[in-house]
Design a protein around this motif. Structure first.
Motif, mmCIF file in Angstrom:
data_model
loop_
_atom_site.group_PDB
_atom_site.id
_atom_site.type_symbol
_atom_site.label_atom_id
_atom_site.label_comp_id
_atom_site.label_asym_id
_atom_site.label_seq_id
_atom_site.Cartn_x
_atom_site.Cartn_y
_atom_site.Cartn_z
ATOM 1 N N LEU A 97 -1.747 -0.660 -8.047
ATOM 2 C CA LEU A 97 -2.361 0.271 -7.107
ATOM 3 C C LEU A 97 -3.471 1.037 -7.829
ATOM 4 O O LEU A 97 -3.249 2.114 -8.384
ATOM 5 C CB LEU A 97 -1.296 1.215 -6.538
ATOM 6 C CG LEU A 97 -0.090 0.508 -5.893
ATOM 7 C CD1 LEU A 97 0.944 1.513 -5.411
ATOM 8 C CD2 LEU A 97 -0.542 -0.395 -4.750
ATOM 9 N N VAL A 106 -2.150 7.067 -12.811
ATOM 10 C CA VAL A 106 -1.066 7.869 -13.381
ATOM 11 C C VAL A 106 -1.591 8.746 -14.510
ATOM 12 O O VAL A 106 -1.149 9.884 -14.703
ATOM 13 C CB VAL A 106 0.067 6.952 -13.899
ATOM 14 C CG1 VAL A 106 1.184 7.762 -14.540
ATOM 15 C CG2 VAL A 106 0.608 6.097 -12.762
ATOM 16 N N ARG A 142 -4.150 4.719 -7.393
ATOM 17 C CA ARG A 142 -3.155 5.698 -7.854
ATOM 18 C C ARG A 142 -3.118 5.696 -9.379
ATOM 19 O O ARG A 142 -2.359 4.954 -10.003
ATOM 20 C CB ARG A 142 -1.774 5.376 -7.281
ATOM 21 C CG ARG A 142 -1.726 5.428 -5.759
ATOM 22 C CD ARG A 142 -0.329 5.178 -5.232
ATOM 23 N NE ARG A 142 -0.322 5.090 -3.781
ATOM 24 C CZ ARG A 142 0.744 4.812 -3.038
ATOM 25 N NH1 ARG A 142 1.905 4.581 -3.638
ATOM 26 N NH2 ARG A 142 0.666 4.744 -1.731
ATOM 27 N N TYR A 160 7.306 0.794 -7.499
ATOM 28 C CA TYR A 160 7.782 1.713 -8.548
ATOM 29 C C TYR A 160 7.141 3.081 -8.357
ATOM 30 O O TYR A 160 6.366 3.560 -9.186
ATOM 31 C CB TYR A 160 7.464 1.146 -9.932
ATOM 32 C CG TYR A 160 8.249 -0.099 -10.256
ATOM 33 C CD1 TYR A 160 9.518 -0.030 -10.839
ATOM 34 C CD2 TYR A 160 7.736 -1.355 -9.935
ATOM 35 C CE1 TYR A 160 10.236 -1.178 -11.116
ATOM 36 C CE2 TYR A 160 8.451 -2.512 -10.207
ATOM 37 C CZ TYR A 160 9.699 -2.413 -10.791
ATOM 38 O OH TYR A 160 10.409 -3.558 -11.057
ATOM 39 N N LYS A 161 7.509 3.742 -7.248
ATOM 40 C CA LYS A 161 6.974 5.062 -6.962
ATOM 41 C C LYS A 161 7.406 6.084 -8.008
ATOM 42 O O LYS A 161 6.738 7.112 -8.194
ATOM 43 C CB LYS A 161 7.418 5.525 -5.567
ATOM 44 C CG LYS A 161 6.733 4.779 -4.429
ATOM 45 C CD LYS A 161 7.116 5.371 -3.080
ATOM 46 C CE LYS A 161 6.369 4.658 -1.951
ATOM 47 N NZ LYS A 161 6.717 5.229 -0.620
ATOM 48 N N ASP A 162 8.521 5.802 -8.675
ATOM 49 C CA ASP A 162 8.974 6.718 -9.720
ATOM 50 C C ASP A 162 8.170 6.562 -11.008
ATOM 51 O O ASP A 162 8.388 7.277 -11.978
ATOM 52 C CB ASP A 162 10.463 6.508 -10.026
ATOM 53 C CG ASP A 162 10.764 5.105 -10.556
ATOM 54 O OD1 ASP A 162 9.845 4.250 -10.578
ATOM 55 O OD2 ASP A 162 11.924 4.865 -10.955
ATOM 56 N N GLN A 163 7.228 5.618 -10.983
ATOM 57 C CA GLN A 163 6.337 5.362 -12.125
ATOM 58 C C GLN A 163 7.114 4.998 -13.393
ATOM 59 O O GLN A 163 6.673 5.275 -14.502
ATOM 60 C CB GLN A 163 5.428 6.566 -12.371
ATOM 61 C CG GLN A 163 4.520 6.855 -11.181
ATOM 62 C CD GLN A 163 3.653 8.077 -11.353
ATOM 63 O OE1 GLN A 163 3.774 8.817 -12.333
ATOM 64 N NE2 GLN A 163 2.773 8.317 -10.400
ATOM 65 N N GLU A 176 -0.224 3.035 -11.089
ATOM 66 C CA GLU A 176 1.089 2.839 -10.483
ATOM 67 C C GLU A 176 1.210 1.385 -10.036
ATOM 68 O O GLU A 176 0.216 0.741 -9.672
ATOM 69 C CB GLU A 176 1.253 3.775 -9.288
ATOM 70 C CG GLU A 176 2.644 3.776 -8.667
ATOM 71 C CD GLU A 176 2.783 4.807 -7.554
ATOM 72 O OE1 GLU A 176 3.316 4.432 -6.482
ATOM 73 O OE2 GLU A 176 2.357 5.964 -7.743
ATOM 74 N N GLU A 208 3.136 -1.294 -7.419
ATOM 75 C CA GLU A 208 3.821 -1.337 -6.126
ATOM 76 C C GLU A 208 5.321 -1.552 -6.310
ATOM 77 O O GLU A 208 5.752 -2.420 -7.072
ATOM 78 C CB GLU A 208 3.242 -2.478 -5.287
ATOM 79 C CG GLU A 208 3.756 -2.553 -3.865
ATOM 80 C CD GLU A 208 3.087 -3.659 -3.076
ATOM 81 O OE1 GLU A 208 3.809 -4.516 -2.529
ATOM 82 O OE2 GLU A 208 1.838 -3.689 -3.030
#
Length: 240
Positions: free
Chosen positions: A60, A65, A63, A103-106, A99, A101
């Motif tokens: 992504l 990090v 996004r 793995y929103k918790d990174q 980020e 896809e």
């Protein structure tokens, strides 16, 4: 009196050393063997040497990090150096971390790397179990295809194994390999040829990567222990 003098001299040396460390937290006299890491948002991430991004489309790019601000591998020789946000061992300054896809918790992030298969290097936060795959964990029925690359810095794709029977045969040969922890590659004439063997697994963001080597006499790979493999596997690897 002599003892007092020695004690004062020792104290002076300690004080000078401490002042030097405080005055220059980067420079020292140590040769540091850095692991591939990056520190972002107070979290330390380690590079995954046995994983390849299966599809670049899951990165992504919108996004971000974090970004690398300092490359410690180039300059830090003080063993007391404390890593900080933005530090990385080998990533270039300015490299962005994205980020991935799913793995929103990174816990799993990616960095652009032109030398990596599919153009990205994966990093996993310390203590995470987002990626724990080993060769022994492969389930043949879930392996969709196998790609074989020559490890020469150019990501040269040599062959794809996509038919079920051929996938099974390739994995069977590897599984039949015998543990040879004391094996020493024959390097008198030349260095071994290395291959990156990538196993794409159903519904997985990452693919499992195994290094296979050939020293002119034997094929072998390491997954915890070194395994010698039948020369039969050479028939499944096109000569480049």
């Amino acid at each position: 009196m002599k003892r007092i003098y020695i004690a004062l001299l020792w104290l002076a040396m300690v004080t000078i050393t401490a002042c030097n460390a405080i005055g220059n937290p980067i420079k020292g006299n140590a040769i540091i063997d850095w692991v591939d890491f990056v520190k972002i948002n107070h979290k330390t991430y380690n590079g995954l040497y046995d994983a390849v991004l299966a599809d670049p489309g899951v990165v992504l790019r919108e996004r971000v990090v974090g970004k690398v601000a300092f490359r410690v591998g180039d300059v830090v020789t003080n063993p007391e150096y404390r890593t900080k946000d933005g530090d990385a061992a080998f990533l270039e300054i300015g490299t962005e971390l994205y980020e991935v896809e799913g793995y929103k918790d990174q816990s799993l992030i990616a960095a652009k790397d032109e030398h990596a298969i599919h153009g990205y290097r994966l990093y996993q936060v310390e203590g995470s179990s987002a990626w724990t795959m080993k060769f022994k964990d492969l389930v043949m029925e879930r392996v969709e295809r196998i790609e074989i690359y020559k490890d020469n810095g150019s990501n040269q794709l040599l062959h794809k194994v996509q038919d079920g029977p051929d996938i099974q045969k390739f994995i069977d040969i590897l599984e039949a390999g015998s543990k040879t922890p004391t094996y020493e590659p024959k390097t008198a004439q030349s260095d071994p040829t290395y291959y990156e063997v990538v196993f794409y697994i159903e519904n997985q963001v990452a693919a499992y990567k195994l290094w296979l080597a050939y020293d002119g006499n034997h094929y072998y790979f390491s997954s915890g222990d070194t395994h010698a493999v039948s020369s039969e596997i050479g028939q499944l690897i096109p000569k480049s």
